[in-house]
Design a protein around this motif. Structure first.
Motif, PDB file in Angstrom:
ATOM      1  N   UNK A  36       0.834  -1.209   0.000  1.00  0.00           N
ATOM      2  CA  UNK A  36       0.000   0.000   0.000  1.00  0.00           C
ATOM      3  C   UNK A  36       0.866   1.256   0.000  1.00  0.00           C
ATOM      4  N   UNK A  37       1.921   1.266   0.838  1.00  0.00           N
ATOM      5  CA  UNK A  37       2.815   2.425   0.891  1.00  0.00           C
ATOM      6  C   UNK A  37       3.555   2.611  -0.428  1.00  0.00           C
ATOM      7  N   UNK A  38       3.950   1.502  -1.045  1.00  0.00           N
ATOM      8  CA  UNK A  38       4.645   1.575  -2.329  1.00  0.00           C
ATOM      9  C   UNK A  38       3.714   2.142  -3.408  1.00  0.00           C
ATOM     10  N   UNK A  39       2.461   1.681  -3.414  1.00  0.00           N
ATOM     11  CA  UNK A  39       1.490   2.169  -4.401  1.00  0.00           C
ATOM     12  C   UNK A  39       1.241   3.669  -4.220  1.00  0.00           C
ATOM     13  N   UNK A  40       1.116   4.109  -2.972  1.00  0.00           N
ATOM     14  CA  UNK A  40       0.918   5.545  -2.698  1.00  0.00           C
ATOM     15  C   UNK A  40       2.136   6.340  -3.148  1.00  0.00           C
ATOM     16  N   UNK A  41       3.330   5.797  -2.882  1.00  0.00           N
ATOM     17  CA  UNK A  41       4.566   6.477  -3.282  1.00  0.00           C
ATOM     18  C   UNK A  41       4.652   6.624  -4.799  1.00  0.00           C
ATOM     19  N   UNK A  85      12.568   3.510  -3.792  1.00  0.00           N
ATOM     20  CA  UNK A  85      11.580   2.475  -3.456  1.00  0.00           C
ATOM     21  C   UNK A  85      11.546   1.349  -4.486  1.00  0.00           C
ATOM     22  N   UNK A  86      11.684   1.686  -5.765  1.00  0.00           N
ATOM     23  CA  UNK A  86      11.574   0.677  -6.817  1.00  0.00           C
ATOM     24  C   UNK A  86      12.805  -0.226  -6.879  1.00  0.00           C
ATOM     25  N   UNK A  87      13.938   0.240  -6.385  1.00  0.00           N
ATOM     26  CA  UNK A  87      15.141  -0.596  -6.396  1.00  0.00           C
ATOM     27  C   UNK A  87      15.035  -1.773  -5.430  1.00  0.00           C
ATOM     28  N   UNK A  88      14.090  -1.721  -4.495  1.00  0.00           N
ATOM     29  CA  UNK A  88      13.996  -2.783  -3.489  1.00  0.00           C
ATOM     30  C   UNK A  88      12.604  -3.402  -3.355  1.00  0.00           C
ATOM     31  N   UNK A  89      11.554  -2.598  -3.464  1.00  0.00           N
ATOM     32  CA  UNK A  89      10.208  -3.096  -3.150  1.00  0.00           C
ATOM     33  C   UNK A  89       9.728  -4.237  -4.044  1.00  0.00           C
ATOM     34  N   UNK A  90       9.914  -4.200  -5.360  1.00  0.00           N
ATOM     35  CA  UNK A  90       9.439  -5.333  -6.176  1.00  0.00           C
ATOM     36  C   UNK A  90      10.051  -6.666  -5.754  1.00  0.00           C
ATOM     37  N   UNK A  91      11.361  -6.677  -5.499  1.00  0.00           N
ATOM     38  CA  UNK A  91      12.002  -7.913  -5.061  1.00  0.00           C
ATOM     39  C   UNK A  91      11.512  -8.313  -3.675  1.00  0.00           C
ATOM     40  N   UNK A  92      11.334  -7.331  -2.809  1.00  0.00           N
ATOM     41  CA  UNK A  92      10.852  -7.599  -1.460  1.00  0.00           C
ATOM     42  C   UNK A  92       9.469  -8.247  -1.494  1.00  0.00           C
ATOM     43  N   UNK A  93       8.591  -7.721  -2.328  1.00  0.00           N
ATOM     44  CA  UNK A  93       7.236  -8.281  -2.431  1.00  0.00           C
ATOM     45  C   UNK A  93       7.258  -9.683  -3.046  1.00  0.00           C
TER      46      UNK A  93
END
Length: 315
Positions: A36-41, A77-85
């Motif tokens: 949710x935080x990533x989508x808002x960002x 955020x994009x450098x880490x969040x996709x892999x994290x998810x």
């Protein structure tokens, strides 16, 4: 643990990211607020970029810096969040060695650039509030371009030794990283040789650079607050003070987790690993989500343009 994770190697082909150690059973639930935080960002920062590009009246230094911040937040955020998810949802924990170093570079680089942009924004606000008559002649497009270039070069050059030093070390213990992303110290701790160069350089970059940035930001806002309290009307003082306070909250939301994470990796041996990893993820998620709201949506010009855009599409 499998043999592939304990075999001696000098250059591992890949690493295994554990996610949040100790909270593996809750990964799916943790992913909900993270996503949710990533989508808002993503939505907030792209909205800022779209509105500033569309509206010529916003082509001024303050909004140029805001666009730089938006781009940096998107990279951070994009450098880490996709892999994290993918770890949380699909248990996809493997990451290529080169991809790990690339992630480490962009993460550190964008983090340092964000720190530099906060300094530039604080300086711009200082000139605008304390020396309003000089603002247009001081903060010209040429000056803003030079400041932006200096921020990019500083981040890119100072972070460049991280992946090069990390690639040099032999790794003979394990290729399992107890983290959600390739954090520099988490990777260096896997090396089976003395890594004093990386440790000392990491300390230098982690504390001296943000320390200097925080010093300049603090001086700027002290001078700004002095100017605010000398304003003639109470309403003007409260309005400007409220804006400065919200900006300071955004700055603290970025710096506190960064400093805490750096300190605990080196000195906080009694801090629970799951708590450390969670805090380390805060500055990847919270600032990119908050910055468009605090610097963008709370700005009267952007709020009016956004409302006008929405109402126009609604009709």
């Amino acid at each position: 643990m499998s043999d592939s994770n304990t075999t001696k190697f000098s250059n591992p082909s890949s690493f295994i990211l554990l996610g949040i150690p100790g909270l593996e059973a809750a990964h799916v639930w943790i992913s909900i607020p993270f996503c949710a935080m990533y989508a808002i960002a993503i939505l907030g920062n792209f909205t800022i970029l779209f509105i500033v590009k569309r509206e010529p009246s916003l082509h001024v230094p303050m909004y140029y810096f805001l666009c730089m911040l938006a781009v940096t937040d998107l990279v951070l955020s994009t450098s880490t969040l996709p892999k994290m998810l993918s770890i949380f949802w699909f248990n996809s924990r493997q990451i290529d060695f080169s991809a790990c170093l690339t992630q480490m570079y962009f993460l550190r680089c964008s983090s340092m650039m964000e720190s530099g942009i906060f300094v530039a924004m604080a300086f711009d606000r200082y000139v605008a509030i304390c020396h309003p008559l000089r603002h247009s002649t001081t903060m010209t497009n040429r000056v803003v371009s030079k400041i932006g270039l200096a921020i990019v070069l500083r981040g890119g050059m100072l972070v460049l030794p991280y992946p090069f030093l990390t690639r040099r070390w032999p790794y003979c213990r394990t290729n399992i990283i107890p983290h959600t992303y390739c954090e520099h110290m988490a990777v260096v701790n896997l090396a089976c040789t003395k890594t004093h160069v990386s440790n000392y350089y990491g300390l230098f970059v982690a504390f001296l650079v943000p320390g200097l940035d925080l010093f300049f930001i603090t001086v700027s806002y002290i001078l700004i607050l002095r100017a605010i309290f000398s304003l003639p009307t109470k309403d003007a003082r409260l309005k400007t003070f409220g804006t400065c306070v919200s900006h300071l909250w955004a700055i603290l939301a970025f710096y506190i987790p960064v400093i805490f994470s750096s300190l605990t990796y080196r000195f906080g041996h009694n801090v629970a690993l799951w708590f450390h990893v969670l805090v380390a993820n805060v500055y990847l998620l919270v600032p990119p989500m908050l910055n468009p709201i605090i610097y963008g949506m709370r700005t009267k010009q952007i709020r009016k343009l956004l409302l006008r855009l929405v109402t126009h599409k609604g009709t």
